[in-house]
Structure formats: C-alpha cells, structure tokens
Design an enzyme around this catalytic site. Structure first.
Site, PDB file in Angstrom:
ATOM      1  N   GLU A  25      70.773  34.666 100.824  1.00 61.73           N
ATOM      2  CA  GLU A  25      72.007  34.970 100.096  1.00 61.73           C
ATOM      3  C   GLU A  25      72.077  36.456  99.763  1.00 61.73           C
ATOM      4  OE1 GLU A  25      72.031  33.506  95.907  1.00 61.73           O
ATOM      5  OE2 GLU A  25      70.013  32.788  96.419  1.00 61.73           O
ATOM      6  N   LYS A 159      65.986  26.864  87.828  1.00 66.55           N
ATOM      7  CA  LYS A 159      65.596  27.562  86.601  1.00 66.55           C
ATOM      8  C   LYS A 159      65.468  26.599  85.415  1.00 66.55           C
ATOM      9  CE  LYS A 159      67.939  31.852  87.983  1.00 66.55           C
ATOM     10  NZ  LYS A 159      68.582  31.381  89.217  1.00 66.55           N
TER      11      LYS A 159
END
Length: 306
Positions: A25, A159
């Site tokens: 990305e 996360k």
C-alpha cells in the site's frame, strides 16, 4: 470500461518472467511518517521484498490510473506532495475519475492487486472492528473487501486499538481463513500476540501455498489472511499498550473524537506513552511482514508456476 493499469518496468518484467510479486500500500508513505523517513521506510520495505526473492509493487493512484509499482521518482512525489488523499475502496472510483493523486489503503490495494493479477499483498496491520462498534457500527472496509477480492493478505494481525475479538468473529462469519504462519496466536501489529488463539497454524510455506489455492478452488470469492508476528526484539509489550489505549479511549469519548479520527488519536496516544518506541516498532513490523510475504510468494510460485 477498463481501469488503466500502469506497471512499473520492474513489475512488468517480473510478471512476464513469471516471478513472484508482492503488492504494497502507498498510504504508509503519505499518512505515516514525515519526510524523509516516509520515503526511506518505503524503500526499506520494498528492499525487504526483493531480499526475499520477490518483486515489490507499491500501489498508487495518479492521473486516473492505478500505478502498479512505483519508481524512485514516484516514491519521492508521494512522499513530498502535501494533501494526497487516503483512498479506501469506496473512494477509489471517485479519485480515479477526478484524475488526481491518491494513496491506497489495505482495502483499495487488494482491489488493485486483483485487477493487476497479483496474488500476494503485504501490510503491517489490517483494519478491523472498532471498540464500541455495537453502538457506532464502525467496521473497517478492509474486512468487507476481504470478502470480495481474491488476494492472499500477509499481515501482523491488527492494531490493539481495535476490538480484536470481534474482528476475528467478523472474519469467521464471512468465511475468511485466518492462518498464523509459524506461530500460535493472532498478533496485534507491533505486539507479538493479541492474546487470541489463531484458528489455524501452518509452519510449511508449501502447505500454506496449497491452502491458499484450495480456498479459491472450492469457490470462495475472497481473500486468504496470513498472519506473522513482528520480531520479538522489535515488539512492544501488549499489556503496556492496552493500558494506554484504555485511557485514550475514555479521553476520546470525553473529547468527542470518533469516526476516522479515532485511529490517529489512539495511535498518537500510544506513541506519546511509549516515548516514540511505537513509531520505531511500526517501521520494523512493516519490514518484517514484507519479508515473510516475499517468502510465501516465492513458495507459492514454486508450487504453482506454469
């Protein structure tokens, strides 16, 4: 109507030669670190893929085209141009139509990877179900896109700021395989473990390559998620991070922070509490994940090269 795909010379040559390619990305360049650290980190991630025997293809958007692989000049432009928008899957058609620059997230990158014929994508961490989603319905488009795009996604889990239990439940409900490569637990980005057991552990890259192909061969339309924990020397203690996040979540509610702003708010809170160690750990997990993605892409190419 076909979306224009522009392949870098390195990626085009790799595809022609049948070499393994790993998509990356570009959001980490534009919305992560400041210049020049962002450009340097992007190069180090690409070099990690090359060191593993594969070719990196960092995805970007420019001029109504999807760039499949960025040149050195492209990396500099993305790293230094202010105001480049973060482009998720819902934003992709509009940004392409307008013809400006755009930085791809996990969701839009897997779309681009599938369009470009790339089977592997690497990201440090995926999005997931946010804490309090039972009230806010805040669920990352990454998870939804995994139900639609045939790409093997290699990551270090998600996360800690997310509700990782609900994230795992979402993936199970939508039949997205989650396999821990050479570990037992679902990792939590720069924490080695989230405390949640992975549904499957696979230690053999060739077995994993066959599992990925079997997922699609039986008719599944979506992604195959492979997790790999960050290196122990680069990791941050999960208990330390969790304590910081609990306090930050309460402050965010008090301050009215919500939606897309919550992720940056919580990550900055962790960074402050760890005296910047989390930022270094962030860079390290990007690199370690890319290394493993390259290893798996090479193993897949050996098993299924024509």
């Amino acid at each position: 109507m076909n979306i224009p795909l522009v392949y870098s010379e390195e990626v085009a040559e790799a595809i022609t030669a049948g070499q393994p390619v790993v998509a990356l990305e570009s959001n980490v360049i534009t919305h992560g670190l400041d210049y020049p650290d962002n450009a340097e980190t992007a190069r180090r991630v690409e070099d990690a893929v090359r060191a593993g025997g594969a070719v990196p293809a960092t995805i970007g958007i420019d001029g109504g085209r999807i760039l499949v692989g960025l040149s050195e000049d492209d990396v500099e432009r993305f790293a230094t141009t202010p105001g480049i928008p973060k482009v998720s899957s819902r934003d992709l058609p509009i940004v392409l139509a307008r013809g400006g620059m755009g930085a791809t997230t996990v969701a839009s990158s897997v779309i681009a990877a599938e369009l470009a014929g790339l089977k592997f994508f690497s990201s440090a961490g995926i999005g997931g179900v946010h804490r309090g989603a039972e009230r806010t319905m805040d669920i990352s488009s990454d998870l939804v896109q995994f139900t639609r795009s045939k790409v093997a996604v290699v990551c270090a889990g998600a996360k800690n700021i997310l509700d990782l239990g609900l994230t795992m439940e979402f993936l199970e409900t939508h039949c997205v395989p989650v396999v821990a490569y050479r570990s037992d637990d679902f990792p939590a980005f720069y924490c080695v473990s989230s405390g949640l057991r992975s549904p499957h552990r696979v230690d053999d890259a060739a077995v994993l390559a066959r599992a990925i192909e079997n997922h699609w061969a039986v008719g599944n339309p979506g992604s195959f998620l492979v997790t790999t924990p960050t290196k122990l020397a680069d990791a941050i203690d999960g208990g330390e991070v969790e304590a910081v996040i609990d306090k930050a979540v309460r402050r965010a509610e008090r301050d009215g922070v919500s939606g897309q702003a919550i992720t940056k708010y919580l990550m900055r809170a962790v960074d402050r509490a760890t005296d910047g160690r989390s930022a270094k750990a962030n860079q390290a997990v990007l690199i370690s994940t890319a290394e493993v993605a390259a290893e798996l892409a090479v193993a897949h190419a050996k098993e299924f090269s024509s």
